[in-house]
Design an enzyme around this catalytic site. Structure first.
Site, PDB file in Angstrom:
ATOM      1  N   LYS A  81       0.991  -1.310  -0.024  1.00  0.00           N
ATOM      2  CA  LYS A  81       0.203   0.078   0.059  1.00  0.00           C
ATOM      3  C   LYS A  81       0.945   1.132  -0.052  1.00  0.00           C
ATOM      4  CE  LYS A  81      -4.259   0.956   2.252  1.00  0.00           C
ATOM      5  NZ  LYS A  81      -4.988   1.221   1.015  1.00  0.00           N
TER       6      LYS A  81
HETATM    7  N1  PMP Z   1      -7.180  -2.480  -3.358  1.00  0.00           N
HETATM    8  C1  PMP Z   1      -6.888  -1.294  -3.097  1.00  0.00           C
HETATM    9  C2  PMP Z   1      -5.919  -0.616  -4.330  1.00  0.00           C
HETATM   10  C3  PMP Z   1      -7.038  -0.597  -2.008  1.00  0.00           C
HETATM   11  O1  PMP Z   1      -6.542   0.682  -1.887  1.00  0.00           O
HETATM   12  C4  PMP Z   1      -7.721  -1.075  -0.751  1.00  0.00           C
HETATM   13  C5  PMP Z   1      -8.192  -0.477   0.312  1.00  0.00           C
HETATM   14  N2  PMP Z   1      -7.001  -0.229   1.152  1.00  0.00           N
HETATM   15  C6  PMP Z   1      -8.100  -2.377  -0.923  1.00  0.00           C
HETATM   16  C7  PMP Z   1      -7.875  -3.208  -2.427  1.00  0.00           C
HETATM   17  C8  PMP Z   1      -8.903  -3.208   0.043  1.00  0.00           C
HETATM   18  O2  PMP Z   1      -8.143  -3.693   0.934  1.00  0.00           O
HETATM   19  P1  PMP Z   1      -8.596  -3.712   2.566  1.00  0.00           P
HETATM   20  O3  PMP Z   1      -9.879  -4.776   2.477  1.00  0.00           O
HETATM   21  O4  PMP Z   1      -7.594  -4.217   3.081  1.00  0.00           O
HETATM   22  O5  PMP Z   1      -9.009  -2.553   2.884  1.00  0.00           O
END
Ligand code: PMP
Length: 292
Positions: free
Chosen positions: A151
């Protein structure tokens, strides 16, 4: 009352929560972040979020002095300082302040910021009736570059895709990978249902391994719904029986129209609705208590 933000060891009012314009997070997107959620006094899957954050920190070689245990306490303390029981938490770790060159060695100390506030991604009505989405022409980052499993603070591709959605008058965009398979949305993972099976792109499709995605996979398996992590095309998406997105901010939200094609009859599907309900129950009962 103004919310208090954690910056490098201190809690400061939102208005005073400022970092240097020489911070490499600002100058170069040099850093990683997390989005975490608290429900009813408990932080959902805090360990998983911290592990993912520290994997990113390791990958980009930021020398963070805080241990995972200390980071957990900082996050919980930020919630306590703001008297929050239900919140969206943003943790940002950047390389820190350096000079105008991009050399990370010029940044002696990482910047650590934790913000706890509220977030609404899509209007409530969409959770009942479903989202319309488009496929963006902007591709998801390739894993050989800035790996989407991290991320990172580089969300420009996703923002470009979001702008395509805005232009098309819809709220979300699907991003494909370089092999033309469906990867994910700008801030959510994607699932389809076909013949009673749940299908979601695999890690190597170039996606963030969402914590909500993993929770939904577990819930489906517990319900006896087969789950396949495999690549699928736009055609398979158009002809799916159901489609939904998952994310910390979005939670689980149905998709009923993709590029002008109705998904099945254009209404949220049965399995989608079951998973929305199960996820809603799970987040209320699981998680790290904020107030002990
Ligand atoms: N894909 C992307 C590109 C994201 O930014 C997120 C959100 N953070 C997600 C998927 C979903 O991830 P999570 O369930 O861990 O929030």
């Amino acid at each position: 009352m103004s919310i208090k933000v954690y910056i490098n060891g201190e809690f400061v009012p939102k208005e005073e929560a400022k970092i240097s314009v020489f911070d490499h997070g600002y100058l170069y997107g040099d850093g990683v972040f997390e989005g975490i959620r608290a429900y009813n006094g408990r932080v959902f899957r805090l360990k998983e979020h911290i592990d993912r954050l520290y994997d990113g920190v390791k990958s980009i070689m930021i020398n963070l002095s805080e241990t995972k245990e200390e980071m957990k306490e900082i996050i919980l303390q930020t919630l306590r300082e703001n008297n929050l029981k239900d919140a969206y938490i943003r943790v940002v770790i950047s390389r820190g302040t350096g000079d105008l060159g991009l050399d990370p060695r010029k940044c002696p100390r990482p910047t650590v910021v934790v913000i706890a506030d509220k977030i609404t991604l899509y209007p409530q009505e969409m959770y009942e009736n479903g989202l319309k989405v488009i496929t963006a022409t902007t591709r998801r980052n390739i894993p050989e570059g800035v790996n989407p499993q991290m991320k990172s603070l580089n969300y420009l591709n996703n923002i470009m895709a979001k702008m395509e959605a805005n232009q098309a008058g819809v709220l979300e965009a699907i991003m494909l990978n370089n092999e033309n398979y469906v990867a994910e949305c700008t801030g959510d993972n994607i699932f389809i249902v076909k013949n009673g099976k749940l299908i979601t792109p695999p890690t190597y499709a170039g996606i963030l391994i969402g914590i909500t995605r993993n929770a939904v996979i577990e819930l489906a398996e517990n319900m006896g719904i087969p789950v396949l992590e495999k690549n699928f095309t736009r055609h398979e998406l158009f002809t799916a029986d159901e489609c939904f997105l998952t994310g910390t901010a979005a939670e689980v939200i149905p998709v009923v129209n993709v590029d002008g094609r109705l998904i099945a009859d254009g209404k949220p599907g049965v399995i989608t609705k079951k998973l929305i309900a199960a996820f809603g129950e799970l987040v209320q009962k699981e998680g790290e208590p904020i107030y002990k």
